[in-house]
Enzyme design. Structure first.
Site, short mmCIF file in Angstrom:
data_model
loop_
_atom_site.label_atom_id
_atom_site.label_comp_id
_atom_site.label_asym_id
_atom_site.label_seq_id
_atom_site.Cartn_x
_atom_site.Cartn_y
_atom_site.Cartn_z
N PHE A 87 0.86 -1.19 0.00
CA PHE A 87 0.00 0.00 0.00
C PHE A 87 0.89 1.23 0.00
O PHE A 87 1.72 1.41 0.88
CB PHE A 87 -0.94 0.03 1.21
CG PHE A 87 -1.95 1.13 1.11
CD1 PHE A 87 -3.11 0.96 0.36
CD2 PHE A 87 -1.73 2.36 1.71
CE1 PHE A 87 -4.03 1.99 0.21
CE2 PHE A 87 -2.65 3.40 1.57
CZ PHE A 87 -3.80 3.21 0.83
N ASP B 45 9.41 2.62 1.45
CA ASP B 45 8.26 3.38 1.92
C ASP B 45 8.15 3.15 3.42
O ASP B 45 7.67 2.12 3.87
CB ASP B 45 7.00 2.90 1.18
CG ASP B 45 5.73 3.58 1.69
OD1 ASP B 45 5.78 4.19 2.77
OD2 ASP B 45 4.70 3.49 1.00
N LYS C 107 2.86 10.04 8.24
CA LYS C 107 2.21 9.60 9.48
C LYS C 107 2.82 10.21 10.76
O LYS C 107 2.48 11.31 11.14
CB LYS C 107 2.20 8.08 9.52
CG LYS C 107 1.27 7.47 8.44
CD LYS C 107 0.89 6.07 8.75
CE LYS C 107 0.05 5.43 7.67
NZ LYS C 107 -1.37 5.68 7.80
#
Ligand SMILES: Cc1ncc(COP(=O)(O)O)c(C=O)c1O
Length: 409
Positions: free
Chosen positions: A139, A224, A253
Site C-alpha cells: 500500500f 516506503d 504519518k
C-alpha cells in the site's frame, strides 16, 4: 439530539461517502493514550489515528511547540526561506543515511515525489528507465501514481487505466524481484513491513537481498517508511533494523504527530537529479508542519521513547501470543515494535472484533479483512496493554459462546 447523532447526520448529508459506515464514535479530546468521545466516555487508544499520533494526545512539549508556532507564523510558501523547514531537513539528514529532504503533506505525496525522483534520475543519465517494481499486497497511497504502485488490484479496478510502468511481484521473494528486472526498470519500492496488507514482516535477509539486486542492476532502492518510520518499530527508521541503506526513503504519518506532513529523503546522487522547477508544493514544509516534525524528532531522540517502544512492543507481542493459547480464533501474531497484527481465523471479520472492543473502551485497527492491527501511541504503558488483553480475552470468549461447537445444539 446527541452530538454524535448530529455529526452523523451532517456527515451523511454533506461528506462524500468514501469511508462507508464509520465506527460509531466521534472523538472530542485526548490525553496521553486516552481518547474521549463526545459523551465524555474514555477509550484507550491502540490505533493512534492509523499509526500517526506517536506522542499520544495533548503531549505538553509537542503542544507548546505547535501552539507557539501557530501564534507566530503558520505558512509563507516555498518562495521564501523557511527556518523550521531547514532545521527539520538538517535533523532528518543528521539521523539518517540520506543527504537531502523534500517535504510533502501526506504519505501518498511523499511516494509520488520518490517515483518522480527515480524517473528523473535516469532521465538525467540519458537512460530510458522508468518502470518500478513493487510488491503485491503493498500500500503506497491513493493518488494515481501511488495507487498504481500499490499492488492491490481491488484499488485499481474502478480507476483504470492506471498510470503505466509498475510491475508487481510477491512480497518476501527476492528471486521474484530479480526475475522482474528488465532494461526499463529504474527502481524497486517496498515497505519494510507491509502495514495495510496485514502487518506482514518479511523474512530475515529479504531487504538485503533486494538491495543487492538493486546495486547489481544499478537501480534505485526505495523504502516506503510512511508507516514504519519515526520510531514505530523501535528505531527511527525500520530499515536500520534490517541492515540496509535505501537510496530513497519516504515518511509521513508519525512525522507530524497529527499535523499533516510527509517527506522523501534521498542520497545525494539521486537527490541531485531534481533541478529547480522539477517539483514543488504550496503547503509542503511550511513552518507549522515542520515545527511539529522537529518536536516529534526531539522527543524520539532525547528521551527513551525508542527503547520504550522496543521493550513495550516485545511485552505486547508476548501478551498477544499468549492469548493464542486460549483462543483458536487467533491464527497468528506478527510484527515488530509497536506495529503488531493479530491474524484471525478465516471467516472472523476483524471489524466486528474491533467494534466489540470499541464498545468496551478500546480503539483498535484492522487490516486486510481479518487482521487486527495495533499501532498505539509509542507512549503506551504495560498497564494499557494488560487492560487490552483482558478485553480481547473476553471478546473472544463471547465469540466462543456464540458459535457452538460442531455436534452440539
Ligand atoms: C506504507 C504506506 N505508504 C503510504 C501511505 C499513504 O499515506 P497517506 O494516507 O498519508 O497518503 C500509507 C497509508 O496508510 C502507508 O501505510
Amino acid at each position: 439530539m446527541k452530538e454524535l447523532q448530529k455529526i452523523k447526520e451532517l456527515d451523511a448529508r454533506y461528506f462524500m461517502n468514501t469511508f462507508g459506515p464509520r465506527f460509531p464514535v466521534a472523538f472530542d479530546s485526548g490525553e496521553g493514550c486516552t481518547l474521549f468521545d463526545t459523551e465524555g466516555k474514555p477509550y484507550i487508544d491502540f490505533f493512534a489515528g492509523i499509526a500517526v499520533n506517536v506522542l499520544g494526545y495533548a503531549h505538553p512539549r509537542f503542544t507548546a511547540a505547535v501552539q507557539e508556532q501557530c501564534a507566530r507564523l503558520i505558512h509563507t510558501s516555498n518562495f521564501y526561506y523557511v527556518g523550521p523547514q531547514a532545521r527539520l531537513a538538517q535533523a532528518l539528514v543528521t539521523h539518517s543515511c540520506a543527504d537531502r529532504v523534500f517535504f510533502t503533506n501526506s504519505g501518498a505525496e511523499a511516494n509520488e515525489g520518490a517515483i518522480k525522483l527515480a524517473r528523473k534520475y535516469f532521465y538525467e543519465k540519458g537512460e530510458k528507465r522508468y518502470e518500478i517494481i513493487t510488491a503485491k499486497h503493498s500500500f503506497h497511497g491513493r493518488t494515481l501514481a501511488a495507487l498504481a504502485a500499490t499492488g492491490q488490484e481491488k484499488y485499481h479496478a474502478p480507476f483504470e487505466p492506471m498510470p503505466p510502468s509498475f510491475r508487481y511481484v510477491p512480497y518476501d521473494d527476492a528471486a521474484a524481484v530479480e526475475a522482474a528486472v528488465n532494461e526499463t526498470t529504474c527502481a524497486v519500492m517496498l515497505e519494510p513491513i507491509q502495514g495495510e496488507g496485514g502487518v506482514i514482516e518479511p523474512g530475515e535477509g529479504y531487504l538485503q537481498a533486494v538491495q543487492d539486486i538493486c546495486r547489481r542492476h544499478g537501480l534505485l532502492f526505495i523504502l516506503d517508511e510512511v508507516q514504519t518510520g519515526m520510531g514505530r518499530t523501535g528505531k527511527l527508521f525500520c530499515h536500520e533494523q534490517c541492515g540496509v541503506e535505501p537510496d530513497i526513503i519516504t515518511l509521513a504519518k508519525a512525522l507530524g504527530n497529527g499535523v499533516p506532513i510527509g517527506a522523501f529523503l534521498a542520497k545525494q546522487e539521486a537527490a541531485a537529479a531534481f533541478k529547480p522547477g522539477d517539483h514543488g508544493s504550496t503547503f509542503g514544509g511550511n513552518p507549522l508542519s515542520c515545527t511539529a516534525g522537529l518536536a516529534v524528532l526531539h522527543e524520539l531522540l532525547s528521551t527513551n521513547l525508542l527503547e520504550h517502544t522496543q521493550k513495550t512492543g516485545a511485552y505486547f507481542k508476548e501478551a498477544l501470543t499468549k492469548l493464542m493459547g486460549s483462543h483458536s480464533v487467533i491464527a497468528g501474531v506478527r510484527g515488530r515494535g509497536l506495529m503488531l497484527g493479530m491474524q484471525l481465523a478465516d471467516k472472523v471479520p476483524a471489524r466486528e472484533i474491533a467494534l466489540k472492543a470499541l464498545k468496551k473502551g478500546f480503539v483498535i485497527g484492522t487490516a486486510a479483512g481479518n487482521t487486527l492491527r495495533f499501532v498505539p501511541p509509542l507512549v503506551i504503558q504495560r498497564g494499557h496493554i494488560d487492560a487490552l488483553t483482558r478485553c480481547l480475552d473476553s471478546v473472544f470468549k463471547s465469540l466462543n459462546h456464540q458459535t457452538p461447537k460442531e455436534g452440539t445444539k
